[in-house]
Design a protein around this motif. Structure first.
Motif, PDB file in Angstrom:
ATOM      1  N   GLU A  80       0.823  -1.211   0.000  1.00  0.00           N
ATOM      2  CA  GLU A  80       0.000   0.000   0.000  1.00  0.00           C
ATOM      3  C   GLU A  80       0.859   1.264   0.000  1.00  0.00           C
ATOM      4  O   GLU A  80       1.859   1.351   0.709  1.00  0.00           O
ATOM      5  CB  GLU A  80      -0.901   0.009   1.240  1.00  0.00           C
ATOM      6  N   ILE A  81       0.467   2.236  -0.817  1.00  0.00           N
ATOM      7  CA  ILE A  81       1.160   3.515  -0.842  1.00  0.00           C
ATOM      8  C   ILE A  81       0.802   4.306   0.415  1.00  0.00           C
ATOM      9  O   ILE A  81      -0.369   4.564   0.692  1.00  0.00           O
ATOM     10  CB  ILE A  81       0.775   4.340  -2.091  1.00  0.00           C
ATOM     11  N   LYS A  82       1.826   4.680   1.165  1.00  0.00           N
ATOM     12  CA  LYS A  82       1.624   5.431   2.402  1.00  0.00           C
ATOM     13  C   LYS A  82       1.649   6.929   2.147  1.00  0.00           C
ATOM     14  O   LYS A  82       0.789   7.664   2.628  1.00  0.00           O
ATOM     15  CB  LYS A  82       2.712   5.045   3.411  1.00  0.00           C
ATOM     16  N   THR A  83       2.652   7.400   1.403  1.00  0.00           N
ATOM     17  CA  THR A  83       2.755   8.818   1.072  1.00  0.00           C
ATOM     18  C   THR A  83       3.317   8.985  -0.335  1.00  0.00           C
ATOM     19  O   THR A  83       3.997   8.107  -0.853  1.00  0.00           O
ATOM     20  CB  THR A  83       3.671   9.582   2.053  1.00  0.00           C
ATOM     21  N   VAL A  84       3.024  10.142  -0.916  1.00  0.00           N
ATOM     22  CA  VAL A  84       3.574  10.533  -2.211  1.00  0.00           C
ATOM     23  C   VAL A  84       4.191  11.913  -2.048  1.00  0.00           C
ATOM     24  O   VAL A  84       3.513  12.857  -1.655  1.00  0.00           O
ATOM     25  CB  VAL A  84       2.497  10.569  -3.308  1.00  0.00           C
ATOM     26  N   TYR A  94       7.724   7.603  -3.651  1.00  0.00           N
ATOM     27  CA  TYR A  94       6.550   6.864  -3.188  1.00  0.00           C
ATOM     28  C   TYR A  94       6.977   5.987  -2.017  1.00  0.00           C
ATOM     29  O   TYR A  94       7.891   5.184  -2.132  1.00  0.00           O
ATOM     30  CB  TYR A  94       5.989   6.009  -4.321  1.00  0.00           C
ATOM     31  N   ARG A  95       6.294   6.170  -0.890  1.00  0.00           N
ATOM     32  CA  ARG A  95       6.575   5.358   0.294  1.00  0.00           C
ATOM     33  C   ARG A  95       5.515   4.271   0.424  1.00  0.00           C
ATOM     34  O   ARG A  95       4.310   4.547   0.433  1.00  0.00           O
ATOM     35  CB  ARG A  95       6.601   6.222   1.557  1.00  0.00           C
ATOM     36  N   LYS A  97       4.020   0.820   2.539  1.00  0.00           N
ATOM     37  CA  LYS A  97       3.937   0.238   3.876  1.00  0.00           C
ATOM     38  C   LYS A  97       4.496  -1.182   3.902  1.00  0.00           C
ATOM     39  O   LYS A  97       4.301  -1.969   2.970  1.00  0.00           O
ATOM     40  CB  LYS A  97       2.483   0.196   4.351  1.00  0.00           C
ATOM     41  N   TYR A 138       8.576   0.306   6.175  1.00  0.00           N
ATOM     42  CA  TYR A 138       8.297   0.975   4.899  1.00  0.00           C
ATOM     43  C   TYR A 138       9.480   0.823   3.951  1.00  0.00           C
ATOM     44  O   TYR A 138      10.566   0.424   4.357  1.00  0.00           O
ATOM     45  CB  TYR A 138       8.001   2.459   5.119  1.00  0.00           C
ATOM     46  N   TRP A 158      -1.473   6.781  -9.502  1.00  0.00           N
ATOM     47  CA  TRP A 158      -1.312   6.362  -8.112  1.00  0.00           C
ATOM     48  C   TRP A 158      -1.745   7.450  -7.139  1.00  0.00           C
ATOM     49  O   TRP A 158      -1.522   8.646  -7.371  1.00  0.00           O
ATOM     50  CB  TRP A 158       0.145   6.013  -7.817  1.00  0.00           C
ATOM     51  N   LYS A 159      -2.300   6.993  -6.022  1.00  0.00           N
ATOM     52  CA  LYS A 159      -2.628   7.895  -4.924  1.00  0.00           C
ATOM     53  C   LYS A 159      -2.463   7.144  -3.611  1.00  0.00           C
ATOM     54  O   LYS A 159      -2.382   5.904  -3.596  1.00  0.00           O
ATOM     55  CB  LYS A 159      -4.051   8.425  -5.058  1.00  0.00           C
ATOM     56  N   GLU A 160      -2.382   7.872  -2.524  1.00  0.00           N
ATOM     57  CA  GLU A 160      -2.210   7.244  -1.215  1.00  0.00           C
ATOM     58  C   GLU A 160      -3.334   6.240  -0.958  1.00  0.00           C
ATOM     59  O   GLU A 160      -4.500   6.517  -1.224  1.00  0.00           O
ATOM     60  CB  GLU A 160      -2.189   8.318  -0.122  1.00  0.00           C
TER      61      GLU A 160
END
Length: 314
Positions: A80-84, A94-95, A97, A138, A158-160
């Motif tokens: 899962e994308i945590k932050t952008v 892209y961080r 989890k 992460y 992509w989005k969080e």
């Protein structure tokens, strides 16, 4: 299980999609996208021959359940994308989890494979995480968005909170402490990613005597990626940087003390930057950039006297 066109294969993972000729950069990547495809097909065929999980022995099932790595080279896993975070006009970090007590499990210089789908076609690209190898909870990936890039069209969406598929690790780069007297790094743009892993491995080891010189080229000063991290690295005695800005209009934009060349990284500059090395046999050159950059750098260093065993292209 024989080759029966009517057999039900719905339990199998999606059959690997053969890469297009244009997916290969042609510069000798190891593994190449076609090497990965061949391995994928072997695994897929092995699973097909074994048959559905319901028909396998309990011993096989238990053995597979015991293997629970965060990352697996034989299959894709969702993260899962945590932050952008936007870090330049066209690049983002892209961080993703991870379980809090787990790291990604990569070794120095290894990369991971991203799978995307564009126009109903599966595409893959290789990326090297930029986060420290031992960080837990992460991992970070630096990605540049290209206007006409196939994978970029997917990444743009992509989005969080989105779940993205990765697998790995891959890569046959190996490093042993103090194996070389000097390591010269030639990086362009997001090609800085694998260099960060190697730099950390060397400068954070108090027993290392290897001297690292990074030659990092971008179009402008603002395009330099991971610069705050690189600035921190310069506090170590055995690390230096030469920035190359090919299209920077302001020749006074850099800070006091920074080594900056305004112009292209050409053969003459490569000769200048490598001429201080007296013992080529104890020097390794690492290369990472665009297709044209990699080819040019290999041509330049070959002319400068470096053999194939003295350079490695990520």
């Amino acid at each position: 299980m024989g080759d029966n066109s009517d057999e039900d294969l719905s339990w199998l993972p999606e059959k690997p999609t053969e890469p297009l000729p244009s997916d290969c950069c042609g510069t000798g990547c190891q593994p190449c996208v076609f090497d990965i495809y061949d391995e994928d097909m072997k695994r897929w065929e092995t699973e097909r021959i074994k048959g559905p999980p319901s028909l396998r022995t309990q011993k096989e099932v238990v053995a597979n359940e015991d293997k629970d790595p965060v990352l697996d080279a034989s299959r894709y896993s969702s993260f899962e994308i945590k932050t952008v975070t936007k870090v330049s006009s066209d690049s983002y970090i892209y961080r993703f989890k991870l379980p809090e007590n787990k790291s990604l499990g990569l070794k120095v210089g290894q990369h991971i494979i991203l799978k995307g789908k564009v126009d109903d076609k599966i595409i893959t690209r290789q990326y090297t995480p930029i986060s420290p190898l031992d960080v837990k909870g992460y991992f970070d990936v630096l990605i540049k968005i290209y206007d006409n890039g196939k994978m970029s069209q997917y990444v743009k969406t992509w989005k969080e909170g989105d779940a993205i598929e990765w697998r790995g690790p891959y890569g046959n780069f190996t490093y042993k402490p103090n194996k070389y007297n000097h390591i010269i790094m030639l990086a362009a743009g997001t090609g800085i990613a694998p260099m960060l892993q190697v730099i950390r491995e060397i400068i954070l080891n108090e027993e290392e005597n290897t001297f690292v010189h990074l030659i990092y080229t971008c179009r402008t000063y603002q395009d330099l990626l991971m610069k705050s991290t690189l600035d921190e690295f310069t506090a170590y005695w055995n690390f230096t940087i030469q920035y190359i800005l090919s299209q920077e209009p302001n020749v006074k934009v850099h800070r006091y003390g920074e080594q900056v060349h305004y112009g292209r990284l050409d053969e003459a500059l490569i000769v200048k930057e490598t001429s201080s090395v007296k013992d080529i046999s104890n020097t390794m050159i690492l290369i990472c950039g665009t297709k044209s950059f990699d080819k040019d750098m290999i041509k330049y260093i070959t002319k400068a006297g470096y053999a194939k065993n003295n350079y490695f292209k990520f």
